[in-house]
Design a protein around this motif. Structure first.
Motif, PDB file in Angstrom:
ATOM      1  N   MET A 458       0.827  -1.202   0.000  1.00  0.00           N
ATOM      2  CA  MET A 458       0.000   0.000   0.000  1.00  0.00           C
ATOM      3  C   MET A 458       0.866   1.260   0.000  1.00  0.00           C
ATOM      4  SD  MET A 458      -2.631   1.461   2.881  1.00  0.00           S
ATOM      5  CE  MET A 458      -1.249   1.954   3.903  1.00  0.00           C
ATOM      6  N   VAL A 459       1.870   1.304   0.905  1.00  0.00           N
ATOM      7  CA  VAL A 459       2.701   2.501   1.033  1.00  0.00           C
ATOM      8  C   VAL A 459       3.523   2.724  -0.240  1.00  0.00           C
ATOM      9  CG1 VAL A 459       4.603   3.550   2.310  1.00  0.00           C
ATOM     10  CG2 VAL A 459       2.794   2.351   3.542  1.00  0.00           C
ATOM     11  N   SER A 460       4.121   1.645  -0.773  1.00  0.00           N
ATOM     12  CA  SER A 460       4.934   1.796  -1.981  1.00  0.00           C
ATOM     13  C   SER A 460       4.068   2.181  -3.185  1.00  0.00           C
ATOM     14  CB  SER A 460       5.687   0.499  -2.261  1.00  0.00           C
ATOM     15  OG  SER A 460       6.567   0.197  -1.195  1.00  0.00           O
ATOM     16  N   SER A 461       2.865   1.607  -3.288  1.00  0.00           N
ATOM     17  CA  SER A 461       1.948   1.995  -4.363  1.00  0.00           C
ATOM     18  C   SER A 461       1.549   3.458  -4.216  1.00  0.00           C
ATOM     19  CB  SER A 461       0.706   1.103  -4.345  1.00  0.00           C
ATOM     20  OG  SER A 461       1.027  -0.245  -4.585  1.00  0.00           O
ATOM     21  N   GLN A 649       8.235  14.968   2.324  1.00  0.00           N
ATOM     22  CA  GLN A 649       8.575  14.855   3.741  1.00  0.00           C
ATOM     23  C   GLN A 649       7.335  14.544   4.562  1.00  0.00           C
ATOM     24  OE1 GLN A 649      10.124  18.450   5.454  1.00  0.00           O
ATOM     25  NE2 GLN A 649      10.769  17.464   7.352  1.00  0.00           N
ATOM     26  N   VAL A 650       6.227  15.239   4.257  1.00  0.00           N
ATOM     27  CA  VAL A 650       4.969  14.956   4.949  1.00  0.00           C
ATOM     28  C   VAL A 650       4.523  13.532   4.662  1.00  0.00           C
ATOM     29  CG1 VAL A 650       2.524  15.558   5.045  1.00  0.00           C
ATOM     30  CG2 VAL A 650       4.244  17.367   4.996  1.00  0.00           C
ATOM     31  N   PHE A 651       4.676  13.110   3.396  1.00  0.00           N
ATOM     32  CA  PHE A 651       4.258  11.764   3.017  1.00  0.00           C
ATOM     33  C   PHE A 651       5.033  10.712   3.814  1.00  0.00           C
ATOM     34  CE2 PHE A 651       4.945   7.915   0.579  1.00  0.00           C
ATOM     35  CZ  PHE A 651       3.674   7.571   0.184  1.00  0.00           C
ATOM     36  N   GLU A 652       6.354  10.844   3.854  1.00  0.00           N
ATOM     37  CA  GLU A 652       7.168   9.822   4.522  1.00  0.00           C
ATOM     38  C   GLU A 652       6.845   9.750   6.012  1.00  0.00           C
ATOM     39  OE1 GLU A 652       8.787   7.685   3.027  1.00  0.00           O
ATOM     40  OE2 GLU A 652       8.960   8.547   1.040  1.00  0.00           O
ATOM     41  N   ARG A 653       6.607  10.897   6.644  1.00  0.00           N
ATOM     42  CA  ARG A 653       6.313  10.874   8.076  1.00  0.00           C
ATOM     43  C   ARG A 653       4.911  10.338   8.341  1.00  0.00           C
ATOM     44  NH1 ARG A 653       9.006  15.382  11.797  1.00  0.00           N
ATOM     45  NH2 ARG A 653       8.586  13.660  13.203  1.00  0.00           N
ATOM     46  N   THR A 654       4.055  10.416   7.316  1.00  0.00           N
ATOM     47  CA  THR A 654       2.705   9.901   7.482  1.00  0.00           C
ATOM     48  C   THR A 654       2.720   8.423   7.825  1.00  0.00           C
ATOM     49  OG1 THR A 654       1.812  11.525   5.948  1.00  0.00           O
ATOM     50  CG2 THR A 654       0.498   9.557   6.307  1.00  0.00           C
ATOM     51  N   PHE A 655       3.650   7.665   7.221  1.00  0.00           N
ATOM     52  CA  PHE A 655       3.658   6.215   7.402  1.00  0.00           C
ATOM     53  C   PHE A 655       4.742   5.741   8.367  1.00  0.00           C
ATOM     54  CE2 PHE A 655       1.653   6.948   3.282  1.00  0.00           C
ATOM     55  CZ  PHE A 655       0.479   6.232   3.453  1.00  0.00           C
ATOM     56  N   THR A 656       5.370   6.671   9.078  1.00  0.00           N
ATOM     57  CA  THR A 656       6.382   6.265  10.050  1.00  0.00           C
ATOM     58  C   THR A 656       5.764   5.415  11.149  1.00  0.00           C
ATOM     59  OG1 THR A 656       7.691   8.247   9.600  1.00  0.00           O
ATOM     60  CG2 THR A 656       8.115   7.107  11.678  1.00  0.00           C
ATOM     61  N   VAL A 657       4.603   5.840  11.647  1.00  0.00           N
ATOM     62  CA  VAL A 657       3.948   5.112  12.728  1.00  0.00           C
ATOM     63  C   VAL A 657       3.515   3.730  12.252  1.00  0.00           C
ATOM     64  CG1 VAL A 657       2.033   5.136  14.344  1.00  0.00           C
ATOM     65  CG2 VAL A 657       3.190   7.265  13.779  1.00  0.00           C
ATOM     66  N   ALA A 726      -3.936  -9.710  -0.852  1.00  0.00           N
ATOM     67  CA  ALA A 726      -5.377  -9.487  -0.674  1.00  0.00           C
ATOM     68  C   ALA A 726      -5.618  -8.357   0.321  1.00  0.00           C
ATOM     69  CB  ALA A 726      -6.042 -10.778  -0.197  1.00  0.00           C
ATOM     70  N   LEU A 727      -4.815  -8.315   1.378  1.00  0.00           N
ATOM     71  CA  LEU A 727      -4.923  -7.231   2.353  1.00  0.00           C
ATOM     72  C   LEU A 727      -4.631  -5.887   1.694  1.00  0.00           C
ATOM     73  CD1 LEU A 727      -5.048  -6.065   5.241  1.00  0.00           C
ATOM     74  CD2 LEU A 727      -2.662  -6.753   5.521  1.00  0.00           C
ATOM     75  N   ALA A 728      -3.585  -5.827   0.851  1.00  0.00           N
ATOM     76  CA  ALA A 728      -3.257  -4.580   0.153  1.00  0.00           C
ATOM     77  C   ALA A 728      -4.401  -4.144  -0.749  1.00  0.00           C
ATOM     78  CB  ALA A 728      -1.971  -4.768  -0.659  1.00  0.00           C
ATOM     79  N   TRP A 729      -5.016  -5.098  -1.443  1.00  0.00           N
ATOM     80  CA  TRP A 729      -6.147  -4.743  -2.320  1.00  0.00           C
ATOM     81  C   TRP A 729      -7.302  -4.160  -1.512  1.00  0.00           C
ATOM     82  CZ3 TRP A 729     -11.223  -6.433  -2.545  1.00  0.00           C
ATOM     83  CH2 TRP A 729     -11.942  -6.001  -3.666  1.00  0.00           C
ATOM     84  N   TYR A 747       0.437  -1.732  -7.151  1.00  0.00           N
ATOM     85  CA  TYR A 747       1.648  -2.217  -7.805  1.00  0.00           C
ATOM     86  C   TYR A 747       2.253  -3.344  -6.969  1.00  0.00           C
ATOM     87  CZ  TYR A 747       1.276   2.256 -10.268  1.00  0.00           C
ATOM     88  OH  TYR A 747       0.824   3.319 -11.005  1.00  0.00           O
ATOM     89  N   LEU A 748       3.032  -4.202  -7.615  1.00  0.00           N
ATOM     90  CA  LEU A 748       3.692  -5.312  -6.932  1.00  0.00           C
ATOM     91  C   LEU A 748       5.185  -5.017  -6.805  1.00  0.00           C
ATOM     92  CD1 LEU A 748       1.939  -8.374  -8.619  1.00  0.00           C
ATOM     93  CD2 LEU A 748       1.276  -7.141  -6.541  1.00  0.00           C
ATOM     94  N   PHE A 749       5.767  -5.464  -5.687  1.00  0.00           N
ATOM     95  CA  PHE A 749       7.166  -5.189  -5.384  1.00  0.00           C
ATOM     96  C   PHE A 749       7.846  -6.481  -4.928  1.00  0.00           C
ATOM     97  CE2 PHE A 749       4.522  -1.517  -4.644  1.00  0.00           C
ATOM     98  CZ  PHE A 749       5.165  -0.520  -5.354  1.00  0.00           C
ATOM     99  N   PRO A 750       8.200  -7.362  -5.873  1.00  0.00           N
ATOM    100  CA  PRO A 750       8.754  -8.672  -5.511  1.00  0.00           C
ATOM    101  C   PRO A 750      10.023  -8.599  -4.676  1.00  0.00           C
ATOM    102  CG  PRO A 750       8.146  -8.595  -7.842  1.00  0.00           C
ATOM    103  CD  PRO A 750       8.044  -7.200  -7.321  1.00  0.00           C
ATOM    104  N   VAL A 751      10.875  -7.599  -4.928  1.00  0.00           N
ATOM    105  CA  VAL A 751      12.126  -7.500  -4.165  1.00  0.00           C
ATOM    106  C   VAL A 751      11.823  -7.240  -2.688  1.00  0.00           C
ATOM    107  CG1 VAL A 751      14.275  -6.214  -3.892  1.00  0.00           C
ATOM    108  CG2 VAL A 751      13.409  -6.723  -6.188  1.00  0.00           C
ATOM    109  N   GLU A 752      10.851  -6.355  -2.409  1.00  0.00           N
ATOM    110  CA  GLU A 752      10.479  -6.097  -1.019  1.00  0.00           C
ATOM    111  C   GLU A 752       9.930  -7.360  -0.368  1.00  0.00           C
ATOM    112  OE1 GLU A 752       8.005  -2.779  -0.246  1.00  0.00           O
ATOM    113  OE2 GLU A 752       9.144  -1.399  -1.525  1.00  0.00           O
ATOM    114  N   TYR A 753       9.151  -8.130  -1.104  1.00  0.00           N
ATOM    115  CA  TYR A 753       8.599  -9.364  -0.534  1.00  0.00           C
ATOM    116  C   TYR A 753       9.718 -10.371  -0.245  1.00  0.00           C
ATOM    117  CZ  TYR A 753       4.507  -7.268  -2.789  1.00  0.00           C
ATOM    118  OH  TYR A 753       3.536  -6.403  -3.204  1.00  0.00           O
ATOM    119  N   PHE A 754      10.716 -10.421  -1.146  1.00  0.00           N
ATOM    120  CA  PHE A 754      11.836 -11.333  -0.926  1.00  0.00           C
ATOM    121  C   PHE A 754      12.566 -10.998   0.369  1.00  0.00           C
ATOM    122  CE2 PHE A 754      16.450 -11.911  -1.321  1.00  0.00           C
ATOM    123  CZ  PHE A 754      16.515 -13.296  -1.416  1.00  0.00           C
ATOM    124  N   TRP A 755      12.845  -9.718   0.570  1.00  0.00           N
ATOM    125  CA  TRP A 755      13.554  -9.336   1.791  1.00  0.00           C
ATOM    126  C   TRP A 755      12.699  -9.554   3.026  1.00  0.00           C
ATOM    127  CZ3 TRP A 755      18.446  -9.247   1.903  1.00  0.00           C
ATOM    128  CH2 TRP A 755      19.188  -8.848   0.799  1.00  0.00           C
TER     129      TRP A 755
END
Length: 791
Positions: A458-461, A649-657, A726-729, A747-755
């Motif tokens: 969700m955040v990366s999309s 900057q506002v965007f990034e801090r939005t999802f810090t929590v 499914a949760l992201a959708w 969007y899908l992010f396979p590298v993030e899922y791998f890590w």
């Protein structure tokens, strides 16, 4: 007899301190994450209420300028002389402080605990000072004389209107509060001050309503974290009853009534639960104190809401933490007590009795999973509203968690069938036999990993979409703000003479489809045609807008009003136009309607553009030219890069929590696996001793235990990937739409899922190492004792 029974029950914890630690720590972690989120929410809502009480927002009608943000003082005098009973207010920013000046003689109230007459108290020099709360006073620099008053909302300063005008170097006003009692026969506003408009009290943006969705999302993640922690408690309770089955058989055989025994067990477990919950509330306070600055920055950036930077101990959040922890423990305990009460006296001593009971529980879980997943499907198709969205989320997550043991058992059976060597056949069969003891920890890991996949998607999309949105909306290289109509005309003439594309930006607040809406004017040209991307549009949309025959609306207004391309929207009582396009407008809670500049000028002929977007291949040189040729001050010119940087900057801090809660949830899941493996270690000695006696070394057995944890974590991760997507959708297509009014592409992010999968495997390995090392170091005598005792 009661004392002896209690002593016997408590002796279990003395012999198993790790299990006691798991029980208390599981409750403490679950309660900490929940109560920390609730503490943040309670602090924010208290600040909203305090601000509303301080300013009287939402209580009175107000007169505000149709354009800009300033009202000449002469207009106020004219209104008073015409019979309008209004009270002046001036507002501005000073040292990061929202400073508000009021007239203490005419203000209708709404200063919270501060009495208006204090602003006039000569002995206290009240007319020369600014009243702020203690936390705000600590942040202010020297040079501003302040008086501390705890009743003032955070981030706000209150002073006499003359004092604020002097501090801000202004001689105008920001708005006029309309007093409740007005004289009969007063003239219409249009005849006295046509440049003002009446904003009804109900039309003002309620910051509490705007931020409800944000706090609801925080609560949902806090509840998810609590559920993951509660799995530890449920697992520990189950293992404690498994280990005490002989003690329960003995006490009942000695004549202890079943009802009395169950009552003492309940009292014992609930007392320990209260201790764990109390520790969790303390930890929750610390977590909230760490996260509160990021939450405050997020709310300030997204909604302009100021909340206190100091955390207060409020009864609503610590009491809710205690109650939900005790309630969760009681639910987990009820199942085990019911199991004991319905099991025959001697059955509980048989080794397979509890496994058979677990098999029955698995069947019940499977049925529950099917019901919940079916309900999730129905909610996805027919559900409406934010509550239905979160109900869908709950059914999906809980149903998937309940289905995990069955799916895992099926996959382990397939592995066992395909294995050829006796060792690996035993390995997979033994792993399947451990599922009853590990299922809850694996469920916790599934929810934690799925939540991380879903939220990171969700955040990366959102990040990709938001960057594209900024490129679309911030296409002009420079943005210029002027103060007067003369400066506006001079700027336009200068830019036209140099053939520089200028985009006048005008807007007014109005009500469209019964909702507060911003009506925007645009000069249709290459910038809009080339940069704006629509969610849906007629062909071609900008031609119809430029001709004044159609409008563009943002997604929020379209969804909330049930409108789409081709539908008519009423701009005012005499003008209704079709919608030519719907545009994404991310980060904005309000509706917007875009019309052509020519049409806007016909509707509002008295307004002139004071803000401009300017296209330039060399913005630095143009900035210098505007400053030298027209005398525009440098701080009135903003470059595109600065706005983008602030927005990101506002965007990034939005999802810090959110990121912090996700990390904590994954840590709790790893802890759940560790505690389950540790408590199962002693129970597994009778199962491992025969294998050791057949020639398998203790070292090999230990590494097989690590491999078992890795295999189970891999199976869980494979199940978590589709669940997380499914949760992201659901978050992007349902929750976001209902909460904020816009839908994000996924969007899908396979590298993030791998890590993330790698982190989950590392957590499983770390959790398995300690029990494996204990097994490797277990003396042979401990394994030989298995054959000396009848099990």
């Amino acid at each position: 007899m009661i004392g002896a029974c209690f002593s016997a029950l408590l002796s279990h914890w003395r012999r198993n301190p790790i299990q006691l630690f798991a029980y208390l720590a599981g409750l403490a972690l679950a309660t900490a994450l929940w109560s920390g989120v609730q503490a943040i929410n309670a602090e924010a809502r208290a600040s909203y209420d305090n601000a509303a009480a301080t300013l009287g927002e939402g209580q009175f009608d107000q007169l505000v300028p149709r354009q800009g943000s300033r009202i000449p003082q002469e207009t106020y005098i004219t209104l008073r002389r015409a019979g309008w009973l209004v009270s002046p207010v001036i507002e501005g920013r000073l040292q990061g402080l929202r400073i508000i000046g009021v007239d203490p003689v005419t203000t209708p109230g709404g200063l919270g605990g501060l009495q208006p007459e204090r602003l006039l108290t000569v002995g206290e020099a009240g007319a020369e000072q600014v009243f702020v709360n203690p936390q705000t006073a600590e942040r202010l620099q020297a040079g501003l004389t302040v008086t501390v008053d705890a009743s003032i909302a955070p981030g706000i300063g209150i002073a006499d209107i003359g004092t604020v005008q002097t501090l801000l170097n202004r001689n105008d006003l920001s708005r006029l509060i309309v007093l409740p009692d007005q004289p009969l026969g007063r003239p219409d506003l249009s005849s006295v001050a046509p440049e003002l408009r009446l904003q009804a009290a109900a039309q003002g943006a309620d910051i509490g309503q705007l931020t409800d969705s944000f706090h609801l999302n925080l609560t949902a993640f806090g509840l998810l974290s609590f559920a993951v922690g509660l799995f530890i408690v449920h697992s520990t309770i189950g293992l404690a009853f498994e280990q005490r089955r002989g003690m329960i058989r003995t006490l009942r055989s000695l004549g202890v009534p079943l009802r009395l025994l169950l009552t003492m067990i309940a009292v014992e477990m609930m007392t320990l639960a209260a201790i764990g919950a109390a520790l969790g509330v303390i930890a929750g306070y610390l977590i909230a104190a760490l996260l509160l600055p990021d939450v405050a920055a997020t709310l300030r950036g997204l909604y302009g809401a100021e909340i206190s930077g100091k955390l207060h101990i409020r009864v609503e959040w610590w009491l809710s933490g205690l109650l939900i922890a005790l309630l969760g423990t009681a639910i987990a305990l009820a199942g085990r007590i019911w199991q004991i009460s319905h099991m025959p006296l001697l059955a509980s001593v048989r080794p397979r009795a509890w496994v058979m009971a677990s098999a029955a529980r698995f069947r019940f879980q499977t049925q529950g999973a099917m019901v919940l997943l079916g309900a999730a499907l129905l909610l996805a198709i027919f559900g409406k509203g934010l509550i239905a969205g979160f109900a869908l989320l709950g059914c999906l997550l809980i149903g998937a968690a309940l289905a995990l043991p069955v799916v895992t058992a099926l996959m382990l059976s397939i592995c066992e069938t395909r294995a050829r060597a006796p060792l690996w056949q035993w390995f997979w069969a033994d792993t399947r036999q451990q599922l009853p003891g590990l299922s809850l920890a694996l469920m916790a890991l599934l929810l934690a990993v799925a939540a991380n996949i879903g939220v990171s998607t969700m955040v990366s999309s959102f990040r990709l979409t938001f960057i594209g949105f900024l490129d679309q909306r911030l296409a002009p290289e420079l943005f210029v703000q002027v103060e007067t109509a003369e400066e506006s005309a001079a700027l336009l003439s200068y830019l036209d003479a140099k053939a520089i594309e200028a985009l006048p930006l005008m807007s007014v607040q109005t009500r469209i489809t019964g909702r507060p809406t911003e009506l925007y004017s645009v000069r249709v040209g290459p910038t809009y045609r080339d940069n704006w991307v629509f969610l849906a549009a007629a062909t071609p949309p900008w031609d119809a807008v430029a001709a004044g025959q159609a409008v563009v609306v943002n997604e929020q207004l379209a969804r909330r009003a049930g409108l789409w391309v081709g539908d008519d929207v009423e701009i005012d009582a005499k003008l209704t136009l079709p919608i030519a396009a719907v545009v994404g407008d991310y980060g904005n809670p309000n509706g917007q309607v875009v019309i052509a500049q020519s049409l806007f000028e016909r509707l509002h002929p008295s307004l002139v553009p004071l803000r401009f977007g300017i296209r330039s291949a060399d913005p630095a040189a143009l900035r210098q030219d505007l400053t030298q040729a027209l005398g525009i001050t440098p701080n009135a010119i903003t470059d595109q890069a600065a706005i983008k940087a602030l927005s990101m900057q506002v965007f990034e801090r939005t999802f810090t929590v959110t990121a912090a809660l996700n990390a904590l949830t994954l840590m709790v899941a790893g802890f759940a696996i560790l505690m389950s493996l540790l408590t199962l270690a002693d129970l597994r000695v009778p199962q491992l001793a025969p294998v050791w006696a057949l020639g398998l070394t203790r070292r090999m057995l230990g590494w097989l235990e690590v491999l078992r944890a890795v295999a189970l974590a891999t199976l869980v991760f494979l199940c978590a990937v589709p669940l997380g997507l499914a949760l992201a959708w659901v978050l992007l297509s349902i929750i976001n739409v209902e909460a904020f009014g816009w839908q994000l592409p996924m969007y899908l992010f396979p590298v993030e899922y791998f890590w993330l999968g790698t982190y989950a495997l590392i957590a499983a390995v770390l959790a398995a190492l300690w029990p494996a090392m204990r097994l490797m170091r277990k003396p042979p005598s401990a394994l030989l004792k298995v054959f000396a005792n009848e099990r």
